[in-house]
Design an enzyme around this catalytic site. Sequence first.
Site, PDB file in Angstrom:
ATOM      1  N   ASP A 293       0.858  -1.186   0.000  1.00 50.84           N
ATOM      2  CA  ASP A 293       0.000   0.000   0.000  1.00 50.84           C
ATOM      3  C   ASP A 293       0.896   1.239   0.000  1.00 50.84           C
ATOM      4  O   ASP A 293       1.887   1.305   0.732  1.00 50.84           O
ATOM      5  CB  ASP A 293      -0.911   0.012   1.230  1.00 50.84           C
ATOM      6  CG  ASP A 293      -1.868   1.194   1.224  1.00 50.84           C
ATOM      7  OD1 ASP A 293      -2.934   1.081   0.583  1.00 50.84           O
ATOM      8  OD2 ASP A 293      -1.539   2.222   1.845  1.00 50.84           O
TER       9      ASP A 293
ATOM     10  N   ASN B  63      -2.489  12.714  -5.524  1.00 50.16           N
ATOM     11  CA  ASN B  63      -3.612  12.602  -6.462  1.00 50.16           C
ATOM     12  C   ASN B  63      -4.592  13.749  -6.286  1.00 50.16           C
ATOM     13  O   ASN B  63      -5.109  14.298  -7.272  1.00 50.16           O
ATOM     14  CB  ASN B  63      -4.309  11.262  -6.250  1.00 50.16           C
ATOM     15  CG  ASN B  63      -5.229  10.893  -7.391  1.00 50.16           C
ATOM     16  OD1 ASN B  63      -4.797  10.744  -8.524  1.00 50.16           O
ATOM     17  ND2 ASN B  63      -6.509  10.743  -7.086  1.00 50.16           N
TER      18      ASN B  63
ATOM     19  N   ASP C  22      -2.265   8.721 -12.095  1.00 46.83           N
ATOM     20  CA  ASP C  22      -2.097   7.552 -12.962  1.00 46.83           C
ATOM     21  C   ASP C  22      -0.633   7.377 -13.359  1.00 46.83           C
ATOM     22  O   ASP C  22      -0.133   6.247 -13.440  1.00 46.83           O
ATOM     23  CB  ASP C  22      -2.961   7.702 -14.215  1.00 46.83           C
ATOM     24  CG  ASP C  22      -4.445   7.538 -13.925  1.00 46.83           C
ATOM     25  OD1 ASP C  22      -4.787   7.102 -12.806  1.00 46.83           O
ATOM     26  OD2 ASP C  22      -5.256   7.855 -14.814  1.00 46.83           O
TER      27      ASP C  22
ATOM     28  N   ASP D 150      -4.417   2.242  -4.992  1.00 45.61           N
ATOM     29  CA  ASP D 150      -2.957   2.317  -4.857  1.00 45.61           C
ATOM     30  C   ASP D 150      -2.419   1.111  -4.089  1.00 45.61           C
ATOM     31  O   ASP D 150      -1.404   1.198  -3.415  1.00 45.61           O
ATOM     32  CB  ASP D 150      -2.550   3.618  -4.165  1.00 45.61           C
ATOM     33  CG  ASP D 150      -3.122   3.744  -2.761  1.00 45.61           C
ATOM     34  OD1 ASP D 150      -4.070   3.009  -2.434  1.00 45.61           O
ATOM     35  OD2 ASP D 150      -2.628   4.586  -1.987  1.00 45.61           O
TER      36      ASP D 150
END
Length: 257
Positions: free
Chosen positions: A110, A118, A127, A153
């Site tokens: 993670d 983001n 992305d 993610d």
Amino acid sequence: MAYAQPHVIADEDESLEASSRDLSALRDVNSRGRRVNSAELREIESLRAVNAHLLRELAAVKAREVEAQKLAERDGLTGLYNRRRMLELLEAAISDAVLQDLHVGLLFIDLNGFKAINDKYGHAAGDKILTTVATRISARVRAGDICCRYGGDEFVVVLPGVPDPFPVSRVADAIRERVSLPYWIGNDQQQLTASIGESMYPYHGENAALLVHRADEAMYRLKSRIVRPSPTAPRAPQPRLTRRRNDKSKPRPGGTP
């Protein structure tokens, strides 16, 4: 003898006429042969064109099948395996490990700090970060290992056929180090870290779902230890308001003094 000449001349004329007829017939045969050969050649060329078209169509169908298969088992953004395919491959790796008396390692990864990037720079930048992370993870595993984008993610790496737990921890350290390298969004440098939980067959479970669950739990335990700095300075402690002993006010019925 005088009467023999006309017969000789007549025979020669008939011979010439016969030869002429033979030559004419031969020309007709040759002409028909040329026409037949030309028709056959045109038919052969037509068949070749049809065959070439069919081969192109077959190649296109196979390409579409390959693409459909890829879409069915790969993540559209990173190109890694998707969750469904990873679980299938994990079950197959467990079956192989049973036969070979080996272990299967699993890493649940993670990203720490991804949401802030983001939110600040947008999904396109997010992305790009995810595809870079996928490339960095893939560069730190063996050719036969299984890399998966589990969702958002989160990533999973399956390590089939390992003899003991130590290679799993080494791979986790290598991925953690690689993920923590700088990322660039335009001229801005960003930093991410990875919380990685580990599990291993058969110690932490005997099926794919249980191994993923145990690694997920281990990851969250690690993630909970990360100290996140407060965005604002801590306020000075406020004095606790208590009622003085000589306060004449009476407590409310059922309340505490």
